[in-house]
Design an enzyme around this catalytic site. Sequence first.
Site, short mmCIF file in Angstrom:
data_model
loop_
_atom_site.label_atom_id
_atom_site.label_comp_id
_atom_site.label_asym_id
_atom_site.label_seq_id
_atom_site.Cartn_x
_atom_site.Cartn_y
_atom_site.Cartn_z
CG ASP A 6 10.88 73.36 -27.36
OD1 ASP A 6 10.39 73.18 -26.15
OD2 ASP A 6 11.16 72.33 -27.94
N GLY A 8 15.51 71.05 -27.39
CA GLY A 8 15.25 69.73 -27.40
C GLY A 8 16.36 68.99 -27.38
CG ASN A 9 16.39 65.21 -25.30
OD1 ASN A 9 17.34 65.49 -24.37
ND2 ASN A 9 15.33 64.86 -25.70
CB ILE A 12 17.68 74.90 -29.99
CG1 ILE A 12 18.60 74.37 -29.07
CG2 ILE A 12 17.10 76.19 -29.32
CD1 ILE A 12 19.75 75.41 -28.47
N GLY A 109 7.57 66.15 -19.88
CA GLY A 109 8.47 67.04 -20.71
C GLY A 109 7.57 68.58 -20.95
CG ASP A 111 9.04 68.01 -25.34
OD1 ASP A 111 8.46 67.74 -24.19
OD2 ASP A 111 9.51 67.42 -26.26
CG ASP A 131 6.68 66.64 -31.16
OD1 ASP A 131 7.19 66.33 -31.98
OD2 ASP A 131 6.59 67.76 -30.34
CB THR A 134 14.78 62.66 -30.43
OG1 THR A 134 15.37 63.78 -30.89
CG2 THR A 134 15.66 61.74 -29.73
#
Length: 259
Positions: A6, A8-9, A12, A109, A111, A131, A134
Amino acid sequence: MILTVDIGNTTISLGVGAWENGAVVVQSTTRLETNPSQDGNAYLAGLRAALAGVDLGCLEGAILSSVVPCLVQPLREAVLGLLGREPVLLTAKSDTGLRLDIPEPDRVGLDRIVDAAWAAACLPLPAVTVDLGTATTFNVIGPGGVFLGGVIAPGVETGLRALSSRAAQLPDVPLCTPKDAIGRNTTACMQVGAVTGAAAMIDGLTARFEAQLGAPAALVLTGGLARYVSPLCIHPHIYDPDLLTKGLVLLYQRNQKIV
């Protein structure tokens, strides 16, 4: 065993898990730093290092999701180089078991979709997933697996960094779970504001969701920062740091035939 990736910003998230007797068993999780400038070869080296303790021969496949579009292809190439097979690529058109009852479903998103899909399959509905990364993202799933929407708020650490960078007299402070609701110095005040404030937001928003839905909701917390916030939440909830991995393994099972 399935490899889950996954993007992410900030990081990972990598996981290794299996579907056993109607549930997901997570063997391991780890993280890589998200770096948009790296190519597939660099990420292949990163995957090999991060998964050094995993028997790659036991991995029957992989699934990839991303909220960073420019990194889909490099990580896709890296997984192909690692396993010799293409990963299942999660998209807005994948089979998630959800019905997205929102105006722009393609803009949610992935996620969030993963978390919501796991909740729809494994929790009594309605349910709320939170969740804490960030950003702090809420998903609300109604009866029948209907994704109703949610909330996106600044993340706990994101808020703290914004304060210290914009206010000359406010320092960088470490995250912790505050013992008291009243801070007695600047550092404690900021920690209470960020962490206890996040818990109060989760409790308060969940109560508002329940009022709008007209029913109590199951609540699950996940994400890298949830461990600080979970002990302070009053609403009954599950803390599951492996929720994303479990959701991705579940979605691999639903979508593996398209590879």
